[in-house]
Design a protein around this motif. Structure first.
Motif, PDB file in Angstrom:
ATOM      1  N   ILE A   1       0.843  -1.184   0.000  1.00 52.44           N
ATOM      2  CA  ILE A   1       0.000   0.000   0.000  1.00 52.44           C
ATOM      3  C   ILE A   1       0.879   1.235   0.000  1.00 52.44           C
ATOM      4  O   ILE A   1       0.797   2.097  -0.838  1.00 52.44           O
ATOM      5  CB  ILE A   1      -0.957   0.016   1.221  1.00 52.44           C
ATOM      6  CG1 ILE A   1      -1.793  -1.261   1.206  1.00 52.44           C
ATOM      7  CG2 ILE A   1      -1.839   1.258   1.217  1.00 52.44           C
ATOM      8  CD1 ILE A   1      -2.458  -1.564   2.495  1.00 52.44           C
ATOM      9  N   ASP A   2       1.746   1.260   0.983  1.00 55.63           N
ATOM     10  CA  ASP A   2       2.721   2.345   0.954  1.00 55.63           C
ATOM     11  C   ASP A   2       4.060   1.808   1.417  1.00 55.63           C
ATOM     12  O   ASP A   2       4.212   0.632   1.773  1.00 55.63           O
ATOM     13  CB  ASP A   2       2.257   3.513   1.836  1.00 55.63           C
ATOM     14  CG  ASP A   2       1.959   3.048   3.236  1.00 55.63           C
ATOM     15  OD1 ASP A   2       2.520   1.978   3.642  1.00 55.63           O
ATOM     16  OD2 ASP A   2       1.182   3.694   3.949  1.00 55.63           O
ATOM     17  N   LYS A   3       5.040   2.616   1.467  1.00 54.42           N
ATOM     18  CA  LYS A   3       6.385   2.172   1.761  1.00 54.42           C
ATOM     19  C   LYS A   3       6.492   1.655   3.189  1.00 54.42           C
ATOM     20  O   LYS A   3       7.123   0.618   3.453  1.00 54.42           O
ATOM     21  CB  LYS A   3       7.369   3.325   1.538  1.00 54.42           C
ATOM     22  CG  LYS A   3       8.810   2.843   1.462  1.00 54.42           C
ATOM     23  CD  LYS A   3       9.753   3.961   1.119  1.00 54.42           C
ATOM     24  CE  LYS A   3      11.180   3.468   1.214  1.00 54.42           C
ATOM     25  NZ  LYS A   3      12.136   4.529   0.935  1.00 54.42           N
ATOM     26  N   ASP A   4       5.862   2.363   4.107  1.00 55.08           N
ATOM     27  CA  ASP A   4       5.963   1.977   5.506  1.00 55.08           C
ATOM     28  C   ASP A   4       5.462   0.568   5.731  1.00 55.08           C
ATOM     29  O   ASP A   4       6.096  -0.253   6.414  1.00 55.08           O
ATOM     30  CB  ASP A   4       5.143   2.948   6.380  1.00 55.08           C
ATOM     31  CG  ASP A   4       5.933   4.214   6.645  1.00 55.08           C
ATOM     32  OD1 ASP A   4       7.143   4.199   6.258  1.00 55.08           O
ATOM     33  OD2 ASP A   4       5.388   5.158   7.218  1.00 55.08           O
ATOM     34  N   THR A   5       4.313   0.310   5.147  1.00 55.21           N
ATOM     35  CA  THR A   5       3.708  -1.009   5.349  1.00 55.21           C
ATOM     36  C   THR A   5       4.654  -2.113   4.881  1.00 55.21           C
ATOM     37  O   THR A   5       4.920  -3.072   5.616  1.00 55.21           O
ATOM     38  CB  THR A   5       2.388  -1.136   4.551  1.00 55.21           C
ATOM     39  OG1 THR A   5       1.751   0.121   4.549  1.00 55.21           O
ATOM     40  CG2 THR A   5       1.529  -2.210   5.164  1.00 55.21           C
ATOM     41  N   ILE A   6       5.153  -1.964   3.660  1.00 55.96           N
ATOM     42  CA  ILE A   6       5.997  -3.026   3.127  1.00 55.96           C
ATOM     43  C   ILE A   6       7.297  -3.154   3.913  1.00 55.96           C
ATOM     44  O   ILE A   6       7.757  -4.253   4.237  1.00 55.96           O
ATOM     45  CB  ILE A   6       6.247  -2.818   1.605  1.00 55.96           C
ATOM     46  CG1 ILE A   6       6.987  -4.070   1.007  1.00 55.96           C
ATOM     47  CG2 ILE A   6       7.057  -1.574   1.313  1.00 55.96           C
ATOM     48  CD1 ILE A   6       6.160  -5.280   1.053  1.00 55.96           C
TER      49      ILE A   6
END
Lengths: 891, 522
Positions: free
Chosen positions: B444-449
């Protein structure tokens, strides 16, 4: 004459001359010239064993004269030995010996010539050395070359396959006769067959026989003519230590120390003073050194005593022995065998002082080496012509170990020479032996020594040997050792036996302590291994050892003293290992039951047990002591593996009744026990009571067993006495000569065969032959002739029968008449007869009566049988194949 | 078969047992003694309690060493209360009202069991009775032939009685038993002859072969399992169990949801493969190293034990020698004192002997103290060595584990890179391939991954750390335990020996003393 011989064997000769010269050149590095050569010879002569003053300026003539003189002298001496030799000269029957003994073949003659030539050259080249021992006379006064006297023979006995047994046999079999002249080889050398026949011989006979046997068995053996010590030449062993008395050296095995392990504990610190230790060690050493010194002095003194008498003829005494070279039959090193004693010596031994020559069945070698240092520096490389001068070229000893550099110098000449030599090799080699094959009968082989007995005197010992079965108690060997050199005080006697039925092997009698020890082989009825005793009376000091595997009770040893008996066991299911019984003094009994055995009362029985792995250690009894007199029983248990003390228990059973008179079964103070780890159940009286009851039973059993052991001792002693008395020998069933049963059987068989044979011969007797002979031969019988033949035959037979009957009748009548006459004479002179005459008469009468009766019987028997015999013959005639056709009609 | 409850059921109480024990105890003189002392229940070997109308087995726990127990002709309904009688060899429970076989699981030494005339309908619960030789089950309610197959497991069974059961009425009864129990010798008190056995074997050959095959398979399986268990045990001893494969790696991913999801990303598959290979190789290294170290430790321990044993043995031999020498002297002097008549002489002798005793005590104690010192030194040396060994092992394992961690870090970086690349692609809409929904949800976004990848990484590191910690703690505890035990054993040994020596000296002294008193009395 020398020149003539030289011509005969010129080729051989020139060769030798040149070769010798070459060698000398090499040695001396000088040109070959007659004079120098002589000088060299002289020089060489000095090097040989007995240097003699030889002056080179001396003319050959004087040399010749000297030699002549010598020869004459030797001839004078000859007469002396001939008298000494008479022991065989008269007894030998030369007429029966084979032809080869009595004459020489052409080849042998040739060989003798070669030998003579060789001898001449040798004496010419080495004038200072004694003449060679080449061709002595044999028993038929025929000169025979020594090599041909050796007859290589392989004996059919496996015992004689190895040199040691062979030598032992020769030394046992022959008895030694000293040389007629101890300083010269003998004039006669008999064949081995003759020597064996008479079982006597001198050292040359011994070594020739031994050499023949060894070469036959595949050894590289040689007869040696040389010089030996006096003891050696006279077979004098009185200065030798008997080999049987020597104790085998105990091989001390050094236990390999395992390398210390990583966690091995350190030994406790040693707190003793090192200085004190050192001082102590020094003192000990000083004492030891002193002792050593004293011992050495003593030894030296003894040695001096023994060697006090020196031999005036040292180094001159001629002896002959056998040399075995290494190589064949896996002999690792060359050695000498003295045929008299069968001892082997190294080639460096002091007993042998020098070698003149040696020979085998193929060749003859003369020693050219110096013997100044006995035989120590001799090299036995027979292929080396510098060291060993050979008689015949190119037999099987090639130039064994000629080193390369020696080869190089004379390579060219050698090749040419060798070519020439090889041709001659083929032209002449050693003729075959003139001696018949050596044979030793099994009886002689078994009897070994002449008359089966031999005595050898050693230093402080006497060894006697007998053939098996010669002594009826089976004694085969006896060794007596003495305390002193003069052999007057007996130390001990060892007797070896063979074929004893009681398996007795060795009897050892110690004369000083009076101790006897008998050793037995396995198989004694009581499994005895050893019995040592002072007297055969029971209840004395004795030790008996047993073959424990042959016994049911596993007894190994039983020792007895007047008051004790100790037994050792092994491998028993009850783990008993030791029983010791103490006896008290015998109780005096009334005379009434004196016939009964009166065993000594046992005071104490000690028994020890091996560990029984099935039980825990602290319940497994290690030792129990029954103090019978004190009614005490002591038990000691085995020690547990993690303990250093063991359980103990002691049972007292004295107080049976308490103060009130009641019977006490068990109280706490009747059992004193020490337990390393106290257990609860053993504290109980019930347990103790049960244990004590069991022990009481076991005590009874032990006493019974001890009593049985005593009985057994008595039994064994009785048996031993009986066996000693009977000393029967066992005879193998294969030993047909000695085994009576098989002998009888064989004889019976022979008898049967013989009778069978006789019967056959009888059956073949032709009853028609005398009658047929009357008829013209070759013609066929006519019928008339056949009938006549038959009738004649029958008539003849009838006549014979009648004649026989008449003969018997006549004898009968004659006997009766004589008897009557005698009776008449007796009646007339009865009054005047002496008792002897009367006796004579009576015996005559009875004999005469017997004869008459027999004749009567024969007559009646004849009368009975005669018609039958007649009919039988008639029958036979009818069936005779020659007459059957012609007589058929009448049947 | 039921006997009527015509009498009052009785309870197995102390009184009854005492009476029985007393009656059946030793006779005559021994009996008097026994009465005098009383018999402890735990010493009784055989007990007979027949015709007592017992309903319930009870109060037998004291009879620890009982070998033979007869409880026949009672009205027992349940087998119970026999758990403590582990030495029992012979048990008779015939003529009772038992309905099921039970409560025999501890009687491993039982050889002869009689359950004649009861109400049993099924043979089972006898597995523990491996030594069973005689089994009597006559007059019961056993109706199924298959019960006999159960008896095949008793290899020592020689005698069996089953008459009076419904099974016995079967016409094939004898043949069947012969065929299935070939080692049986007596059936229903009759000897089975060889001919019969042959016939039976032929008749039932097929079914027996099948049975045997099945049994063999079972046996093989059991053995396999056993072998595997042993191997694992061996590895456990070396502290490297389950490091000889992919177990650790698999366990890393077992609880790692994100990781599993991420592995479906393109390119991660290959990455994972190489990572796994490398990881497994390091694991194998650790495993082999561990086994080797274990061998070393074992050898070290063995040599140590050997040396200690040798030292103790030698010391004991010395002690024994001293004691044997003393004992000879002891006997002699005791006798001498006994025979001595003059009082003053007796006294001097007694004094002399007590001095001897003291000397012995001193010698033995010195020996023991010497040994203690020597052993202490050795033990200390061993302690140092074994601690060094363990330390080295731990160090090396840790360095190998660090390699694992490096691999993991490396893998993590790569994975992160791939993930970010894919995220960028997705963001740019360049992503061609379809991703599974749950995976797509991570991008979804960078943080999540990054968080997802990081979580997976953390789990992996945790697993590795755990494994490492486990190994280190276990090896250390093993070491301390071992050393403790060695020290303790040595102390125990020392105390035992000192006690033994003192006991012996006391005994000897008391012997001397008793002699003194005896003399004084005289």
């Amino acid at each position: 004459m020398v020149q003539a011989v030289l011509k005969v064997t010129s080729s051989l000769d020139s060769q030798r001359h040149t070769r010798m010269e070459v060698l000398k050149e090499k040695v001396e590095e000088e040109e070959a010239a007659e004079r120098e050569e002589a000088a060299e010879r002289a020089e060489r002569g000095e090097k040989t064993k007995r240097p003699m003053e030889v002056r080179r300026e001396e003319t050959t003539l004087t040399q010749e004269m000297l030699r002549d003189l010598e020869r004459k002298l030797s001839e004078i001496e000859v007469s002396v030995p001939e008298k000494l030799l008479t022991f065989t000269k008269d007894t030998i029957d030369t007429s029966k010996l084979p032809l080869s003994y009595q004459s020489n073949t052409l080849k042998e003659e040739h060989l003798l010539q070669v030998a003579d030539n060789f001898s001449c050259q040798y004496s010419h080249l080495c004038p200072d050395r004694v003449p060679l021992f080449l061709h002595p006379l044999n028993e038929c006064e025929v000169p025979k070359f020594v090599s041909t006297t050796i007859r290589p023979t392989l004996m059919p006995y496996p015992e004689l396959y190895n040199w040691d047994t062979c030598a032992q046999f020769v030394s046992d079999f022959l008895s030694m006769v000293p040389l007629p002249d101890p300083l010269k080889p003998p004039l006669y050398l008999y064949s081995s067959t003759t020597v064996l026949k008479y079982q006597k011989g001198n050292c040359f006979d011994f070594s020739t026989l031994l050499c023949s046997m060894l070469i036959g068995a595949g050894y590289d053996a040689y007869c040696v003519n040389g010089y030996g010590l006096q003891d050696l030449c006279h077979m004098d062993l009185t200065r030798e230590v008997c080999p049987l008395t020597l104790k085998p050296k105990e091989t001390v095995k050094e236990e390999e120390k395992a390398p210390p392990k990583k966690y091995a504990i350190k030994p406790p610190r040693d707190l003793t003073s090192r200085f004190e230790q050192e001082q102590e060690a020094k003192r000990q050493e000083a004492i030891k050194a002193e002792e050593e010194n004293r011992r050495k002095q003593e030894e030296a003194r003894l040695l001096e005593q023994e060697n006090a008498k020196t031999d005036p003829l040292h180094g001159l005494r001629v002896h002959s022995w056998v040399l075995v070279l290494s190589g064949k039959r896996e002999v690792p090193e060359s050695f000498f065998i003295d045929p008299f004693t069968a001892h082997s010596y190294s080639t460096q031994d002091d007993h042998f002082l020098g070698i003149e020559s040696l020979w085998n069945h193929k060749n003859y070698w003369v020693n050219m080496q110096d013997c100044w240092n006995c035989c120590k520096e001799l090299v036995f490389d027979l292929g080396d012509p510098v060291r060993w001068e050979y008689l015949l070229v190119g037999t099987d000893k090639p130039f064994l170990s000629l080193t390369e550099e020696e080869d190089e110098g004379m390579n060219d000449d050698d090749d040419v020479e060798k070519l020439g030599k090889e041709d001659e090799d083929k032209s002449f080699d050693m003729p075959p032996s003139w001696v018949e094959p050596i044979e030793i009968s099994p009886e002689a082989f078994e009897t070994r020594c002449p008359n089966g007995k031999k005595v050898i005197q050693y230093k402080r010992a006497k060894l006697e040997k007998w053939a098996p079965y010669l002594n009826n108690n089976g004694l085969v060997c006896r060794l007596t050792t003495y305390e002193d050199l003069e052999c007057t005080k007996t130390l001990e006697v060892k007797e070896w036996y063979q074929h004893r039925e009681d398996m007795l092997e060795l009897k050892h009698i110690n004369k000083i302590t009076g101790l006897n020890a008998d050793y037995f082989k396995p198989g004694h009825p009581q499994a005895l291994r050893m019995h040592s005793y002072k007297s055969m009376q029971p209840e004395m000091d004795r030790v008996m050892e047993f073959y424990e595997t042959a016994r049911l009770d596993g007894l190994i040893k039983r020792e007895e003293t007047p008051k004790t008996m100790t037994e050792y066991y092994q491998g028993r299911p009850d783990f008993l290992s030791y029983r010791h019984v103490n006896f008290g003094p015998r109780v005096k009994k009334l005379a009434l039951n004196s016939a009964e055995s009166n065993p000594r009362p046992m005071v104490k029985i000690t028994e020890r047990f091996f560990r029984n792995p099935a039980k825990p250690a602290d319940e497994d009894v290690a030792e129990r002591v029954f103090l019978i007199a004190e009614e005490r029983i002591q038990l000691r248990y085995h020690c547990r593996s993690d303990h250093i003390t063991a359980n103990k228990r002691e049972f007292l059973r004295r107080m049976e009744v308490d103060s009130k008179g009641n019977k006490i079964i068990m109280t706490a103070d009747m059992c004193i026990s020490f337990e390393v780890e106290p257990m609860e159940h053993t504290k109980k009286l019930l347990y103790q009571y049960e244990a004590m009851m069991k022990l009481k039973n076991e005590e009874k059993l032990s006493r019974h067993q001890a009593w049985e052991s005593e009985l057994e001792v008595l039994e064994i002693l009785k048996l031993r006495e009986e066996e000693e008395e009977a000393h029967t020998l066992t005879i193998s069933i294969y030993d047909t000569k000695r085994n009576e049963k098989s002998k009888e059987y064989r004889e019976a068989m022979e008898r049967v065969l013989h009778e069978e044979h006789r019967r056959q011969v009888e059956a073949q007797l032709d009853y028609l032959a005398p009658f047929l002979a009357q008829l013209p031969p070759g013609e066929k019988l006519t019928r008339w002739q056949a009938v006549r033949l038959k009738d004649e035959c029958l008539n003849d037979f009838k006549q014979r029968l009648i004649d026989k009957a008449n003969l018997i009748q006549a004898r009968f009548e004659k006997e009766t008449q004589e008897l009557q006459k005698k009776q008449q004479w007796y009646q007339e002179n009865q009054v005047t007869l002496t008792p002897e005459d009367e006796d004579l008469y009576l015996s005559y009468c009875s004999q005469a009566m017997f004869r008459i009766r027999i004749l009567e019987q024969r007559l009646s028997r004849h009368k009975e049988l005669a018609p039958l015999k007649y009919l039988a013959l008639e029958e036979k005639l009818y069936k005779d194949p020659r007459l059957v056709e012609l007589l058929k009609v009448f049947v | 078969m039921n006997r009527l409850y015509d009498m009052e059921p009785r309870v197995m109480d102390d009184e009854m047992l005492k009476l029985a024990v007393g009656k059946q105890g030793p006779r005559e003189e021994a009996g008097q003694l026994a009465k005098q002392e009383g018999i402890l229940f735990k010493d009784v070997l055989s007990l007979q309690l027949d015709f007592q109308n017992i309903l319930r087995i009870d109060n037998l726990w004291q009879f620890e060493s009982l070998r033979k127990l007869q409880l026949d002709n009672n009205i027992i309904e349940k087998i119970e209360g026999l758990e403590n009688l582990t030495h029992l060899v012979w048990l008779d429970l015939s003529f009772n009202n038992i309905e099921a076989i039970e409560g025999l699981d501890t009687l491993v030494n039982l050889e002869d069991l009689s359950l004649f005339n009861n109400r049993i309908s099924k043979i089972d619960s006898l597995d523990a009775l491996v030594k069973l030789q005689v089994l009597s089950l006559g007059n019961n309610h056993i109706g199924n032939m298959m019960n006999i197959i159960y008896l095949r497991r008793f290899k020592a069974l020689r005698t069996l009685s089953l008459s009076g059961n419904p099974v016995a009425e079967n016409e094939d009864y004898k043949m069947f038993i012969c065929a299935y129990l070939p080692d049986l010798v007596y059936l229903d008190f009759q000897r089975l002859d060889d001919h019969m056995k042959e016939l039976a074997e032929m008749k039932h050959q097929y079914s027996i072969d099948e049975l045997k095959h099945r049994e063999n398979l079972m046996q093989a399986q059991l053995e396999d399992e056993q072998a595997r268990r042993e191997e694992l045990e061996e590895h456990k001893v070396a502290f490297v169990e389950q490091l000889n494969g992919t177990f650790l790696f698999d366990s890393m991913y077992a609880e790692d949801v994100e990781g599993r999801k991420l592995s479906n990303l393109p390119g991660v598959g290959e990455l994972l493969e190489t990572y796994k290979d490398k990881f497994v190789i390091i694991c194998l290294n650790i495993f082999e190293y561990g086994l080797k170290q274990q061998e070393k430790r074992k050898a070290e321990l063995e040599t140590f034990m050997e040396c200690v044993q040798e030292a103790i043995q030698e010391n004991q031999e010395q002690g024994k020698l001293k004691i044997a020498k003393f004992e000879e002297k002891h006997l002699l002097s005791l006798n001498a004192i006994r025979e001595e008549s003059e009082l003053s002489n007796i006294e001097t002798k007694i004094v002399e002997h007590s001095e001897d005793i003291t000397a012995l005590l001193n010698v033995l104690m010195t020996l023991e103290m010497q040994l203690v010192e020597q052993l202490e030194e050795t033990i200390n040396m061993f302690e140092r060595n074994i601690i060094d060994l363990v330390g080295l092992f731990v160090e090396n394992v840790q360095s190998l584990m660090a390699q694992c961690r490096d691999l993991e870090n490396h893998h993590h970086e790569k994975l992160l890179e791939i993930a970010i690349n894919i995220l960028e692609k997705i963001v740019k809409g360049e992503m061609d391939e379809d991703l599974p929904d749950d995976l797509r949800s991570l991008f979804i976004d960078k943080d999540t991954i990054v968080n997802a990848v990081g979580a997976s990484h953390d789990i992996h590191l945790l697993k590795i750390d755990n494994r490492e910690d486990e190994l280190v703690t276990r090896v250390n505890s093993w070491c301390t335990h071992l050393l403790d035990k060695i020290h303790k054993d040595e102390i125990m040994r020392n105390r035992k020996r000192v006690k033994e020596i003192n006991q012996y000296i006391d005994h000897v002294q008391s012997e001397l003393d008793s002699l003194e008193y005896g003399d004084l009395l005289d």
